[in-house]
Design a protein around this motif. Structure first.
Motif, PDB file in Angstrom:
ATOM      1  N   UNK A 218       0.851  -1.184   0.000  1.00 22.01           N
ATOM      2  CA  UNK A 218       0.000   0.000   0.000  1.00 22.01           C
ATOM      3  C   UNK A 218       0.883   1.228   0.000  1.00 22.01           C
ATOM      4  N   UNK A 219       0.981   1.960  -1.121  1.00 22.05           N
ATOM      5  CA  UNK A 219       1.842   3.137  -1.155  1.00 22.05           C
ATOM      6  C   UNK A 219       1.393   4.157  -0.123  1.00 22.05           C
ATOM      7  N   UNK A 220       2.357   4.694   0.626  1.00 19.67           N
ATOM      8  CA  UNK A 220       2.087   5.747   1.591  1.00 19.67           C
ATOM      9  C   UNK A 220       3.042   6.897   1.314  1.00 19.67           C
ATOM     10  N   UNK A 221       2.796   8.081   1.873  1.00 16.73           N
ATOM     11  CA  UNK A 221       3.731   9.196   1.651  1.00 16.73           C
ATOM     12  C   UNK A 221       5.122   8.799   2.097  1.00 16.73           C
ATOM     13  N   UNK A 222       6.086   9.137   1.311  1.00 19.07           N
ATOM     14  CA  UNK A 222       7.456   8.742   1.603  1.00 19.07           C
ATOM     15  C   UNK A 222       7.947   9.447   2.855  1.00 19.07           C
ATOM     16  N   UNK A 223       8.608   8.672   3.721  1.00 19.21           N
ATOM     17  CA  UNK A 223       9.224   9.246   4.890  1.00 19.21           C
ATOM     18  C   UNK A 223      10.607   9.718   4.494  1.00 19.21           C
ATOM     19  N   UNK A 224      11.163  10.585   5.312  1.00 18.81           N
ATOM     20  CA  UNK A 224      12.478  11.126   4.972  1.00 18.81           C
ATOM     21  C   UNK A 224      13.485  10.001   4.904  1.00 18.81           C
ATOM     22  N   UNK A 225      14.178   9.901   3.793  1.00 16.72           N
ATOM     23  CA  UNK A 225      15.197   8.880   3.627  1.00 16.72           C
ATOM     24  C   UNK A 225      14.646   7.552   3.183  1.00 16.72           C
ATOM     25  N   UNK A 226      13.330   7.417   3.045  1.00 17.81           N
ATOM     26  CA  UNK A 226      12.761   6.133   2.664  1.00 17.81           C
ATOM     27  C   UNK A 226      12.799   5.945   1.172  1.00 17.81           C
ATOM     28  N   UNK A 227      12.351   4.794   0.716  1.00 16.72           N
ATOM     29  CA  UNK A 227      12.293   4.540  -0.710  1.00 16.72           C
ATOM     30  C   UNK A 227      11.313   3.432  -1.017  1.00 16.72           C
ATOM     31  N   UNK A 228      10.440   3.639  -1.992  1.00 12.81           N
ATOM     32  CA  UNK A 228       9.490   2.614  -2.381  1.00 12.81           C
ATOM     33  C   UNK A 228       8.308   2.583  -1.452  1.00 12.81           C
ATOM     34  N   UNK A 229       7.269   1.848  -1.831  1.00 14.69           N
ATOM     35  CA  UNK A 229       6.079   1.806  -1.009  1.00 14.69           C
ATOM     36  C   UNK A 229       6.297   1.015   0.262  1.00 14.69           C
ATOM     37  N   UNK A 230       5.656   1.476   1.340  1.00 15.61           N
ATOM     38  CA  UNK A 230       5.690   0.743   2.595  1.00 15.61           C
ATOM     39  C   UNK A 230       4.645  -0.354   2.529  1.00 15.61           C
ATOM     40  N   UNK A 231       4.992  -1.557   2.971  1.00 10.15           N
ATOM     41  CA  UNK A 231       4.029  -2.644   3.014  1.00 10.15           C
ATOM     42  C   UNK A 231       3.416  -2.643   4.406  1.00 10.15           C
ATOM     43  N   UNK A 232       2.179  -2.232   4.493  1.00 14.58           N
ATOM     44  CA  UNK A 232       1.501  -2.167   5.776  1.00 14.58           C
ATOM     45  C   UNK A 232       0.937  -3.551   6.107  1.00 14.58           C
ATOM     46  N   UNK A 233       1.252  -4.072   7.286  1.00 13.38           N
ATOM     47  CA  UNK A 233       0.735  -5.355   7.730  1.00 13.38           C
ATOM     48  C   UNK A 233      -0.380  -5.097   8.730  1.00 13.38           C
ATOM     49  N   UNK A 248      11.737  -5.309  15.421  1.00 12.55           N
ATOM     50  CA  UNK A 248      11.091  -4.468  14.411  1.00 12.55           C
ATOM     51  C   UNK A 248      11.261  -5.142  13.053  1.00 12.55           C
ATOM     52  N   UNK A 249      10.407  -4.816  12.085  1.00 12.82           N
ATOM     53  CA  UNK A 249      10.489  -5.475  10.777  1.00 12.82           C
ATOM     54  C   UNK A 249      11.863  -5.429  10.120  1.00 12.82           C
ATOM     55  N   UNK A 284      18.894   2.306  10.133  1.00 16.05           N
ATOM     56  CA  UNK A 284      18.345   1.170  10.873  1.00 16.05           C
ATOM     57  C   UNK A 284      17.530   1.651  12.065  1.00 16.05           C
ATOM     58  N   UNK A 285      18.049   2.647  12.809  1.00 14.24           N
ATOM     59  CA  UNK A 285      17.327   3.163  13.978  1.00 14.24           C
ATOM     60  C   UNK A 285      15.985   3.755  13.579  1.00 14.24           C
ATOM     61  N   UNK A 286      15.972   4.484  12.448  1.00 11.58           N
ATOM     62  CA  UNK A 286      14.730   5.110  11.991  1.00 11.58           C
ATOM     63  C   UNK A 286      13.665   4.063  11.690  1.00 11.58           C
ATOM     64  N   UNK A 287      14.008   3.070  10.887  1.00  7.89           N
ATOM     65  CA  UNK A 287      13.004   2.091  10.487  1.00  7.89           C
ATOM     66  C   UNK A 287      12.715   1.085  11.597  1.00  7.89           C
ATOM     67  N   UNK A 288      13.658   0.927  12.527  1.00  8.77           N
ATOM     68  CA  UNK A 288      13.365   0.084  13.691  1.00  8.77           C
ATOM     69  C   UNK A 288      12.323   0.761  14.574  1.00  8.77           C
ATOM     70  N   UNK A 289      12.424   2.084  14.691  1.00 14.76           N
ATOM     71  CA  UNK A 289      11.484   2.808  15.551  1.00 14.76           C
ATOM     72  C   UNK A 289      10.103   2.932  14.912  1.00 14.76           C
ATOM     73  N   UNK A 290      10.046   3.046  13.586  1.00 13.44           N
ATOM     74  CA  UNK A 290       8.746   3.196  12.930  1.00 13.44           C
ATOM     75  C   UNK A 290       8.059   1.858  12.704  1.00 13.44           C
ATOM     76  N   UNK A 291       8.834   0.772  12.609  1.00 11.85           N
ATOM     77  CA  UNK A 291       8.248  -0.539  12.362  1.00 11.85           C
ATOM     78  C   UNK A 291       7.780  -0.739  10.935  1.00 11.85           C
ATOM     79  N   UNK A 292       8.168   0.167  10.017  1.00 14.98           N
ATOM     80  CA  UNK A 292       7.717   0.062   8.627  1.00 14.98           C
ATOM     81  C   UNK A 292       8.433  -1.081   7.913  1.00 14.98           C
TER      82      UNK A 292
END
Length: 356
Positions: A218-233, A248-249, A284-292
């Motif tokens: 499910x495409x979501x607004x890009x977070x800073x430094x992110x890339x590609x759609x986030x897969x929401x579970x 974290x994911x 790693x810290x960013x995406x570990x904290x967001x769980x995306x």
């Protein structure tokens, strides 16, 4: 992180196919599986000049001949065009397939493969993983609930790799045939009494039930430094236990900073202005904290590095432009000198107003 050791089973010396190699070919195989940059998929960059420096008198030409022999015997699979080498049975012989978390890292490592021939070999190896030997009982999570079995987790990782690779087109340089499914001998299970049966066993072993379809991205607004759609579970009763407890994911998905990723950053000049290790730790810290979740963590990391480099470059340009004062004599003042000169000019202006 580079490996500190390579796993060699003592039963390799009972392997008839291995014993049919001469001592130089055997030595090269042991050399390859003990390389520090070998990833969990068994993938290596084909760096012949570097390897030739590891023994007195060894030449690139001799290495090419020896690797060619190992390729013909199906101990390794090589693609000279993409400069990649795959140790074909590494996932099974190193025990990677027994550990779900390491299998996640294996998938990340396998996704670095560019060669169609190596991808076909990798998929053929997935057919040979004996899933029926893995524990099929539901796993016990720390919160007291049950999660997927080890067998289901490993099957999920294999399914992820199959979906990523699809059905590779046959390599036209090989006459349309990938690596044969009948392969030379595998090192038997550690401690096993029998010799190897690589190439004499059935091509495919029994599989666990096919993994469930992957969640729809499910495409979501890009977070800073992110890339590609986030897969929401969706946190359903079925999906939630599939997340390893306390992870974290990005940890569960097995993200690893590889030597190939470092070379990409150095090759494209991104490492000139930024600290790769620091930026990766922030990533790693960013995406570990967001769980995306991301469809491809290496792609997301590359976008993060490009964005970090862009910001660092802009800061450098602003810094260079704001701290330089050009004098009438052509001399430049920077930093503190420019500040002092500015205050001196203001004082002179106030003096002139007072005298008027």
């Amino acid at each position: 992180m580079a490996r500190g050791h390579g796993r060699i089973l003592t039963s390799i010396w009972e392997d008839e196919d291995f014993k049919n190699l001469d001592e130089r070919e055997q030595r090269l195989y042991l050399f390859l599986i003990s390389q520090p940059n070998l990833n969990h998929a068994g993938l290596l960059d084909l760096t012949l000049r570097r390897w030739a420096r590891k023994a007195r008198g060894l030449t690139v030409a001799e290495l090419e001949k020896l690797i060619g022999t190992l390729d013909e015997a199906r101990f390794v699979v090589v693609d000279e065009d993409t400069e990649e080498l795959l140790i074909r049975s590494f996932v099974r012989n190193d025990g990677v397939w027994r550990m779900p978390k390491v299998m996640g890292a294996m998938v990340s490592g396998a996704l670095e493969i560019s060669s169609k021939r190596l991808r076909m070999a990798m998929l053929a190896e997935m057919d040979r993983i004996p899933l029926e030997e893995l524990n099929g009982e539901p796993s016990k999570l720390r919160n007291g609930t049950e999660g997927p079995s080890i067998r289901e987790q490993v099957a999920d990782h294999i399914g992820t790799l199959r979906r990523a690779f699809g059905t590779p087109d046959p390599d036209p340089t090989r006459g349309g045939s990938g690596p044969p499914l009948a392969t030379p001998s595998d090192t038997p299970t550690e401690g096993g009494p029998k010799g190897s049966t690589r190439g004499r066993a059935p091509t495919s072993r029994a599989h666990s039930p096919a993994p469930a379809p992957a969640p729809t991205p499910t495409p979501t607004p890009e977070e800073e430094g992110g890339g590609g759609p986030v897969i929401e579970i969706e946190p359903t009763a079925e999906a939630e236990p599939r997340r390893p407890d306390g992870l974290a994911p990005i940890d569960a998905d097995g993200f690893t900073l590889t030597d190939g990723m470092r070379r990409w950053a150095r090759r494209d000049g991104f490492a000139d202005l930024i600290d790769l290790d620091h930026c990766t730790a922030q990533f790693v810290s960013h995406f570990r904290s967001t769980g995306a979740r991301r469809k491809s963590w290496p792609d997301a990391w590359q976008k993060w590095i490009r964005d970090d480099h862009k910001r660092a470059s802009e800061r450098h340009q602003r810094s260079s432009g704001s701290n330089v004062v050009q004098l009438a004599t052509g001399q430049t003042l920077t930093g503190t000198d420019a500040t002092v000169a500015g205050w001196a000019a203001l004082a002179a202006s106030l003096d002139s107003e007072d005298s008027a």
